[in-house]
Design an enzyme around this catalytic site. Structure first.
Site, mmCIF file in Angstrom:
data_model
loop_
_atom_site.group_PDB
_atom_site.id
_atom_site.type_symbol
_atom_site.label_atom_id
_atom_site.label_comp_id
_atom_site.label_asym_id
_atom_site.label_seq_id
_atom_site.Cartn_x
_atom_site.Cartn_y
_atom_site.Cartn_z
ATOM 1 N N GLY A 104 -63.553 -22.457 -20.961
ATOM 2 C CA GLY A 104 -64.546 -21.496 -21.445
ATOM 3 C C GLY A 104 -64.766 -21.770 -22.924
ATOM 4 C CG PHE A 124 -44.083 -5.552 4.204
ATOM 5 C CD1 PHE A 124 -43.944 -4.189 4.027
ATOM 6 C CD2 PHE A 124 -45.260 -6.032 4.770
ATOM 7 C CE1 PHE A 124 -44.938 -3.316 4.419
ATOM 8 C CE2 PHE A 124 -46.275 -5.175 5.166
ATOM 9 C CZ PHE A 124 -46.095 -3.803 4.983
ATOM 10 N N GLY A 165 -41.523 -19.029 1.072
ATOM 11 C CA GLY A 165 -41.534 -20.386 1.619
ATOM 12 C C GLY A 165 -42.046 -21.461 0.682
ATOM 13 C CB CYS A 185 -37.921 -22.588 0.339
ATOM 14 S SG CYS A 185 -38.056 -21.239 1.478
ATOM 15 N N GLY A 204 -42.368 -22.653 -6.133
ATOM 16 C CA GLY A 204 -43.480 -23.565 -5.931
ATOM 17 C C GLY A 204 -44.154 -24.073 -7.186
ATOM 18 C CD1 TRP A 232 -26.627 -23.986 -3.303
ATOM 19 C CD2 TRP A 232 -26.093 -25.592 -4.774
ATOM 20 N NE1 TRP A 232 -25.637 -23.507 -4.111
ATOM 21 C CE2 TRP A 232 -25.285 -24.459 -5.025
ATOM 22 C CE3 TRP A 232 -25.929 -26.726 -5.568
ATOM 23 C CZ2 TRP A 232 -24.330 -24.435 -6.025
ATOM 24 C CZ3 TRP A 232 -24.976 -26.695 -6.578
ATOM 25 C CH2 TRP A 232 -24.200 -25.565 -6.798
ATOM 26 N NE ARG A 290 -33.443 -15.341 -2.084
ATOM 27 C CZ ARG A 290 -34.587 -15.922 -1.738
ATOM 28 N NH1 ARG A 290 -34.668 -16.630 -0.645
ATOM 29 N NH2 ARG A 290 -35.650 -15.794 -2.502
#
Ligand code: RVP
Length: 497
Positions: free
Chosen positions: A20, A266, A314, A319, A360, A406, A418
């Site tokens: 921008g 959730f 994920g 993962c 990620g 790991w 978890r």
């Protein structure tokens, strides 16, 4: 009939920012990366903010007390991993809260009855040549003297000479009170031309050593994340099983923020855990929840009272949840939807709930994209695992240094809480892998480099703050052909990367 989404879910690498207008005032040194960590009402200030939008993952291979100190020094926050006994996790939290930059708790100590041979063995083991002589041989015992390599001559002395015979005795030492500031300690060091200054309490018990060389490295870092008592801030992971004992222990240890660590948030278990915290501590204790990947999940946790919400299922580098269970969502799509839900919630209730994009992040620009898409901060695992300060071993593989990394869902971590869905308490199948990542040096150097890219891109977008970036960002999807165009192409690389 099942619900079908119209669009496929997408990852960060499928997007780019369009620059921008940037004014001449929009320069990287003017960018402010401060960002809220916990919810706040319209017009009010959040009770906890962080100075850079980066937090470290709640993982054994990432967040211990050492990494927490290094990250707080740069302005970010670590969440000490919860997949360890409560006492050990609380001890890590305490270590961060007790840490004073430039003040070293002596790791090489002997008692006066030990011998020169013991001193040499210790020096070889720790690599440190300044050894404290204390009554009990411990780091905080009554200080009787100091031994350095100036106190002994190997060619003239027998290895069984007792320490008390050659140490520099307490009465001949320059020392100072425990409360001495780093600057004062440094002045004493220069004035007396010494290398190391012991600090003792009223009972002459050793508290810290201050070394000449450490003053410059530990001069105040203007971004550091500290609490009202000037101690480094630290977070801690909790789970939905043992919170009744873990939460009080972590708070007692001084944890500033808690976060429920779960691969899928959730669920009623999270609400039950937040309810426990609210019933016992009200709003005073800050707790994040997650992870979710859609508006419904966000709304559930917002209504349950979460102080921030973590997004992502994920997408973590280690993962394999998507492969194992077939659940998850492309990180960018998940984030975009949750950010919209968060903004709608703010509109409706006047309460802003920060969201954290978790997992990620592969390239530095993914952080800028995540922020532009509405994240208030990002959580990183692989990124931090590569640094000196992460808790894992550095190994040499075919001439290259690597660090271990790991997942919490791997057999190695055994963090069944978890992935808990109620019922039997065990990890019945793996959702994470045990891996190696390229060693990358110090956290400080890497974080500074990463953030200089973030600042620079923000300026390209005409933004000096994260909220401004979120408002101004123009984001485009890229075709797979144009992704090829984005890398070096149609040339032969001379230095193979
Ligand atoms: P990354 O930064 O891509 O390494 O991802 C880190 C995130 O991955 C963590 O914050 C957590 O949400 C997730 N994780 C941790 N362990 C595992 C697993 O074993 N599947 N996943």
């Amino acid at each position: 009939m099942a619900f079908y989404y119209d669009e496929p879910s997408r990852t960060f690498s499928e997007y780019l920012l369009i620059p921008g207008y940037s004014s001449s005032k929009c320069i990287p040194s003017e960018v402010n990366l401060k960002t809220p960590l916990v919810k706040f009402k319209r017009g009010e200030e959040p009770e906890v903010s962080i100075n850079i939008p980066m937090v470290s993952a709640i993982m054994q291979s990432v967040s211990d007390d050492r990494l927490a100190v290094a990250l707080a020094e740069e302005g970010g926050l670590s969440f000490i991993y919860g997949s360890q006994p409560i006492k050990e996790q609380a001890e890590m939290v305490k270590k961060v809260k007790r840490y004073r930059a430039g003040f070293v708790v002596s790791d090489s100590n002997v008692s006066p009855e030990m011998t020169l041979e013991d001193v040499l063995r210790l020096t070889e083991k720790t690599g440190h040549s300044t050894i404290a002589v204390t009554e009990d041989g411990g780091p905080n015992g009554k200080l009787l003297g100091i031994v350095t390599n100036k106190d002994y001559r190997l060619s003239r002395m027998s290895p069984d000479t007792r320490v008390k015979e050659f140490m520099t005795k307490f009465d001949d030492l320059v020392y100072a009170e425990e409360e001495t500031s780093l600057k004062e300690a440094n002045d004493i060091i220069w004035e007396h031309k010494i290398n190391c200054l012991p600090l003792v309490n009223k009972n002459r018990e050793l508290a810290y050593l201050v070394f000449r060389k450490d003053y410059d490295t530990h001069k105040k870092n203007e971004n550091e994340l500290i609490d009202d008592a000037k101690r480094y801030m630290v977070g801690a992971g909790i789970n939905t099983r043992d919170y009744e004992t873990r939460v009080p222990a972590l708070l007692e240890a001084g944890a500033d923020v808690l976060c429920i660590d779960s691969s899928e948030g959730f669920s009623e278990w999270q609400k039950i855990t937040i309810d426990y915290i609210r019933n016992h501590y009200g709003e005073r204790v800050k707790v994040g929840a997650g992870n979710v990947v859609d508006a419904e999940g966000f709304r559930f946790l917002a209504d349950a009272g979460a102080d921030f919400v973590k997004v992502g299922i994920g997408g973590g580098a280690i993962c394999i949840t998507r492969e194992q269970k077939g659940i998850g969502r492309g990180q960018a799509t998940a984030l975009i939807e949750v950010a919209k839900a968060r903004d709608a919630y703010y509109e409706e209730t006047g309460v802003y709930i920060p969201i954290c994009s978790d997992g990620g992040i592969v390239h530095d620009y993914h952080i800028t994209l995540a922020l532009a898409m509405g994240a208030d901060f990002v959580m990183l695992g692989r990124y931090f695992a590569r640094f000196d300060e992460s808790p894992t071993k550095r190994v040499n593989i075919n001439g290259s240094y690597m660090k271990e990394y790991w997942g919490e869902g791997s057999a190695r971590a055994r963090n069944w809480q978890r992935y808990d869905m109620g019922g039997e308490q065990r990890l019945s199948f793996e959702e994470g892998v045990d891996s190696l990542v390229p060693y990358a040096g110090s956290l400080k150097d890497n974080v500074n480099l990463t953030l200089s890219k973030v600042r620079s891109t923000m300026c390209n977008c005409g933004a000096l703050t994260i909220p401004e970036l979120q408002k101004k960002a123009k984001i485009t999807l890229v075709s797979s052909t144009s992704i090829v165009e984005g890398g070096a192409h149609d040339v032969t690389l001379r230095n193979h990367r």
